[in-house]
Design a protein around this motif. Structure first.
Motif, PDB file in Angstrom:
ATOM      1  N   LEU A  41       0.871  -1.262  -0.098  1.00 25.27           N
ATOM      2  CA  LEU A  41       0.109   0.060  -0.068  1.00 25.27           C
ATOM      3  C   LEU A  41       0.931   1.180   0.089  1.00 25.27           C
ATOM      4  CD1 LEU A  41      -2.907  -0.996   2.446  1.00 25.27           C
ATOM      5  CD2 LEU A  41      -2.857  -0.907  -0.064  1.00 25.27           C
ATOM      6  N   ASN A  42       1.979   1.211   0.585  1.00 23.31           N
ATOM      7  CA  ASN A  42       2.944   2.412   0.724  1.00 23.31           C
ATOM      8  C   ASN A  42       3.278   2.691  -0.880  1.00 23.31           C
ATOM      9  OD1 ASN A  42       3.136   3.514   3.110  1.00 23.31           O
ATOM     10  ND2 ASN A  42       4.507   1.952   4.082  1.00 23.31           N
ATOM     11  N   GLY A  43       3.893   1.436  -1.384  1.00 23.35           N
ATOM     12  CA  GLY A  43       4.407   1.713  -2.757  1.00 23.35           C
ATOM     13  C   GLY A  43       3.188   2.275  -3.654  1.00 23.35           C
ATOM     14  N   VAL A  44       1.995   1.463  -3.668  1.00 23.05           N
ATOM     15  CA  VAL A  44       1.009   2.059  -4.574  1.00 23.05           C
ATOM     16  C   VAL A  44       0.712   3.669  -4.138  1.00 23.05           C
ATOM     17  CG1 VAL A  44      -1.595   1.824  -4.884  1.00 23.05           C
ATOM     18  CG2 VAL A  44      -0.423  -0.044  -4.740  1.00 23.05           C
ATOM     19  N   LEU A  45       0.507   4.154  -2.906  1.00 27.54           N
ATOM     20  CA  LEU A  45       0.453   5.505  -2.608  1.00 27.54           C
ATOM     21  C   LEU A  45       1.535   6.239  -3.056  1.00 27.54           C
ATOM     22  CD1 LEU A  45      -1.275   4.731   0.951  1.00 27.54           C
ATOM     23  CD2 LEU A  45      -2.426   5.863  -0.872  1.00 27.54           C
ATOM     24  N   THR A  46       2.681   5.868  -3.115  1.00 22.74           N
ATOM     25  CA  THR A  46       3.849   6.822  -3.390  1.00 22.74           C
ATOM     26  C   THR A  46       3.769   7.048  -4.844  1.00 22.74           C
ATOM     27  OG1 THR A  46       5.228   5.854  -1.662  1.00 22.74           O
ATOM     28  CG2 THR A  46       6.445   6.893  -3.226  1.00 22.74           C
ATOM     29  N   THR A  47       3.489   5.753  -5.530  1.00 25.72           N
ATOM     30  CA  THR A  47       3.304   6.058  -7.083  1.00 25.72           C
ATOM     31  C   THR A  47       2.204   6.807  -7.566  1.00 25.72           C
ATOM     32  OG1 THR A  47       4.146   3.646  -7.279  1.00 25.72           O
ATOM     33  CG2 THR A  47       3.478   4.598  -9.130  1.00 25.72           C
ATOM     34  N   LEU A  48       1.079   6.694  -6.894  1.00 29.88           N
ATOM     35  CA  LEU A  48      -0.107   7.473  -7.080  1.00 29.88           C
ATOM     36  C   LEU A  48       0.258   8.860  -7.047  1.00 29.88           C
ATOM     37  CD1 LEU A  48      -3.146   5.506  -5.760  1.00 29.88           C
ATOM     38  CD2 LEU A  48      -2.524   5.698  -7.952  1.00 29.88           C
ATOM     39  N   ARG A  49       1.003   9.530  -5.815  1.00 31.81           N
ATOM     40  CA  ARG A  49       1.379  10.560  -5.597  1.00 31.81           C
ATOM     41  C   ARG A  49       1.972  11.209  -7.117  1.00 31.81           C
ATOM     42  NH1 ARG A  49       4.996  13.596  -1.104  1.00 31.81           N
ATOM     43  NH2 ARG A  49       4.085  15.570  -1.753  1.00 31.81           N
ATOM     44  N   PHE A  50       3.135  10.545  -7.327  1.00 37.10           N
ATOM     45  CA  PHE A  50       4.082  11.116  -8.198  1.00 37.10           C
ATOM     46  C   PHE A  50       3.319  11.238  -9.706  1.00 37.10           C
ATOM     47  CE2 PHE A  50       7.571   9.395  -5.625  1.00 37.10           C
ATOM     48  CZ  PHE A  50       8.056  10.784  -5.287  1.00 37.10           C
ATOM     49  N   ILE A  51       2.166  10.538 -10.013  1.00 35.57           N
ATOM     50  CA  ILE A  51       1.465  10.620 -11.208  1.00 35.57           C
ATOM     51  C   ILE A  51       0.040  11.426 -10.907  1.00 35.57           C
ATOM     52  CG2 ILE A  51       2.412   8.712 -12.498  1.00 35.57           C
ATOM     53  CD1 ILE A  51      -0.270   7.013 -11.497  1.00 35.57           C
ATOM     54  N   LYS A  52       0.012  12.046  -9.631  1.00 38.51           N
ATOM     55  CA  LYS A  52      -1.004  12.951  -9.232  1.00 38.51           C
ATOM     56  C   LYS A  52      -2.385  12.471  -9.451  1.00 38.51           C
ATOM     57  CE  LYS A  52       1.907  16.874 -10.795  1.00 38.51           C
ATOM     58  NZ  LYS A  52       2.286  16.854  -9.226  1.00 38.51           N
ATOM     59  N   ARG A  53      -2.774  11.146  -9.116  1.00 37.48           N
ATOM     60  CA  ARG A  53      -3.939  10.469  -9.104  1.00 37.48           C
ATOM     61  C   ARG A  53      -4.352  10.421  -7.665  1.00 37.48           C
ATOM     62  NH1 ARG A  53      -3.639   5.192 -12.935  1.00 37.48           N
ATOM     63  NH2 ARG A  53      -5.494   4.641 -11.616  1.00 37.48           N
ATOM     64  N   TYR A  54      -4.776  11.765  -7.231  1.00 30.96           N
ATOM     65  CA  TYR A  54      -5.005  11.953  -5.693  1.00 30.96           C
ATOM     66  C   TYR A  54      -6.603  11.149  -5.355  1.00 30.96           C
ATOM     67  CZ  TYR A  54      -1.337  15.223  -6.221  1.00 30.96           C
ATOM     68  OH  TYR A  54      -0.343  15.864  -6.705  1.00 30.96           O
ATOM     69  N   ALA A  55      -7.500  11.338  -6.083  1.00 29.25           N
ATOM     70  CA  ALA A  55      -8.623  10.544  -5.828  1.00 29.25           C
ATOM     71  C   ALA A  55      -8.230   9.076  -5.366  1.00 29.25           C
ATOM     72  CB  ALA A  55      -9.677  10.711  -6.870  1.00 29.25           C
ATOM     73  N   ASP A  56      -7.548   8.478  -6.257  1.00 28.61           N
ATOM     74  CA  ASP A  56      -7.043   7.334  -5.807  1.00 28.61           C
ATOM     75  C   ASP A  56      -6.349   6.647  -4.666  1.00 28.61           C
ATOM     76  OD1 ASP A  56      -8.493   6.219  -8.546  1.00 28.61           O
ATOM     77  OD2 ASP A  56      -6.750   6.144  -9.393  1.00 28.61           O
ATOM     78  N   MET A  57      -5.745   7.875  -4.233  1.00 31.83           N
ATOM     79  CA  MET A  57      -4.945   7.800  -2.964  1.00 31.83           C
ATOM     80  C   MET A  57      -5.768   7.794  -1.675  1.00 31.83           C
ATOM     81  SD  MET A  57      -1.544  10.496  -3.270  1.00 31.83           S
ATOM     82  CE  MET A  57      -1.106  10.001  -1.730  1.00 31.83           C
ATOM     83  N   SER A  58      -6.699   8.495  -2.149  1.00 32.49           N
ATOM     84  CA  SER A  58      -7.777   8.422  -0.754  1.00 32.49           C
ATOM     85  C   SER A  58      -8.269   7.092  -0.539  1.00 32.49           C
ATOM     86  CB  SER A  58      -8.744   9.449  -1.225  1.00 32.49           C
ATOM     87  OG  SER A  58      -8.539  10.613  -1.079  1.00 32.49           O
TER      88      SER A  58
END
Length: 453
Positions: free
Chosen positions: A233-250
């Motif tokens: 989950l840390n890896g997914v969240l880190t990757t989502l942040r860098f590609i600016k998919r903030y809705a998915d981060m939540s």
């Protein structure tokens, strides 16, 4: 135990103990209490996960054999071997198999013929080979994970080549590997971190999603390993942040918050991971006041978690304090980061915190201290061969800032700096560090400050 349970002060506990039991030795009593507590906790934990069950079973079969209840002993060994295979605990299977052979030899092989004996011996060799293969895969994943935590993403061709060598070795090993859950999990985890480090966020996310699907499909295995799930989950969240998919981060932050585990260490790691990603969302949304409130409510002590995680936690705090212009708190937080031994400090945390330290002194107009700090950081980064484009650009901007305090010149310096930062945003070696702190927004804000009367 009651004294320790009711009084947080060790010195007070010692005084009360001596008053209550003047003839007893507190050191002897504390050692005995430790043994009693550990024995009770072992019994409590015995049924809580499959590994504990199997280790308890190993102790049981030894007792059964020593007491002469040999028929039941071999029944329990077979049950343990089936469980070990089901959950892919190959090392425990090997221990049980060796115990079985040891017991059979002690009984002079009364219940087996030669063919059965050879089959049992062969199964031990096969299972040890499987464990060896998985161990080799695990070593490669541990190595790439270590590099990610301590070095961060690759920022040069040299680092990229070193990472590619690991990839080649992993691909060759995977081609020779038998199919199993553990093997596939380690392969996907390696791939996801490899692509995350190499700057290919989209491919990294695909690998993380494939790993997530694997864990969801095989909960029989993954429920016993909360740490790999937290890494995922840390890896997914880190990757989502860098590609600016903030809705998915939540969505994934919510999943991380919902993780339940009996491991206090995993709970602490989860707590700090949630804090880091929630703060990241607020920082990127430029909602710094909400981030500051989140900081105020963060009470867990940094020393209770691994120092590299504590450093990421502190970096988030430093960034928030910087943006709300609480430079006093920012400097105190920076000092906490610097107090972490270098070996535990991820390089991206070290570099970014040092750059922010320079910008703080620029904001405070401490030109003399700024000049000294620039020389110190430049020397340090050159010695470690980590003086990359972002660092060079920021240091050059700061040197020009100090050299000429005329407003017009400083506005030109900041304008040039912002334009160059924009160019770096297309460089995959630089974009990941830029994603942690918006240097361009800071430059634009500083330019507006210079235009004010």
């Amino acid at each position: 135990f009651d004294l320790l349970d009711t009084d947080p002060s060790i010195s007070d506990v010692k005084k009360k103990f001596i008053r209550a039991f003047p003839k007893a030795g507190i050191e002897t009593a504390s050692k005995y209490l430790y043994k009693i507590l550990m024995r009770a906790l072992r019994l409590y934990e015995a049924e809580r996960n499959i590994e504990n069950k199997l280790l308890s079973l190993i102790a049981d079969v030894r007792i059964l054999f020593e007491r002469g209840i040999t028929s039941r002993c071999f029944v329990e060994i077979e049950r343990g071997k089936r469980l070990a295979l089901t959950y892919e605990k190959f090392l425990i299977y090997a221990i049980l198999s060796k115990l079985e052979l040891q017991f059979l030899q002690a009984l002079q092989f009364s219940d087996v013929d030669e063919a059965q004996l050879l089959e049992k011996q062969g199964s031990v060799a096969d299972i040890i080979q499987k464990e060896l293969n998985i161990n080799n895969q695990s070593c490669l994943f541990e190595l790439v994970h270590f590099r990610y935590l301590h070095q961060g993403v690759v920022r040069s061709k040299k680092e990229s080549v070193q990472l590619n060598d690991l990839l080649l070795e992993e691909v060759q090993l995977k081609a020779r590997q038998f199919r199993s859950f553990q093997s596939e999990k380690l392969h996907l985890h390696f791939q996801s971190f490899y692509f995350l480090m190499s700057g290919d966020s989209e491919q990294s996310l695909k690998e993380f999603y494939a790993l997530d699907a694997l864990l969801e499909k095989n909960k029989i295995y993954s429920d016993n390993d909360p740490f790999h799930y937290i890494y995922l989950l840390n890896g997914v969240l880190t990757t989502l942040r860098f590609i600016k998919r903030y809705a998915d981060m939540s969505h994934f932050i919510h999943r991380l918050e919902g993780l339940t585990t009996s491991s206090e260490t995993a709970q602490l790691l989860k707590h700090h991971s949630v804090f880091i990603h929630k703060t990241a969302l607020l920082i990127d949304a430029k909602n710094f006041n909400a981030a500051a409130i989140l900081l105020k409510n963060e009470t867990t002590e940094d020393k209770r978690i691994p120092l590299n995680i504590a450093s990421l936690n502190l970096l988030q705090k430093l960034i928030v304090f910087f943006w709300i212009s609480d430079f006093s708190s920012a400097l105190k937080t920076y000092q906490k980061i610097q107090n972490i031994p270098q070996v535990y400090l991820p390089h991206q945390v070290y570099t970014l915190s040092r750059l922010l330290y320079l910008l703080i002194h620029l904001e405070l107009n401490n030109d003399d201290l700024l000049s000294y700090s620039i020389r110190s950081l430049t020397l340090k980064l050159k010695k470690s061969y980590r003086l990359f484009q972002l660092e060079k650009l920021t240091i050059e901007m700061l040197k020009k800032w100090i050299a000429d305090n005329e407003v017009k010149k400083r506005k030109e310096t900041i304008t040039f700096y912002c334009n160059e930062i924009k160019n770096l945003e297309n460089d995959h070696y630089e974009i990941q560090l830029l994603g942690l702190f918006d240097f361009n927004s800071w430059g634009q804000k500083k330019f507006l400050d210079l235009t004010k009367p």
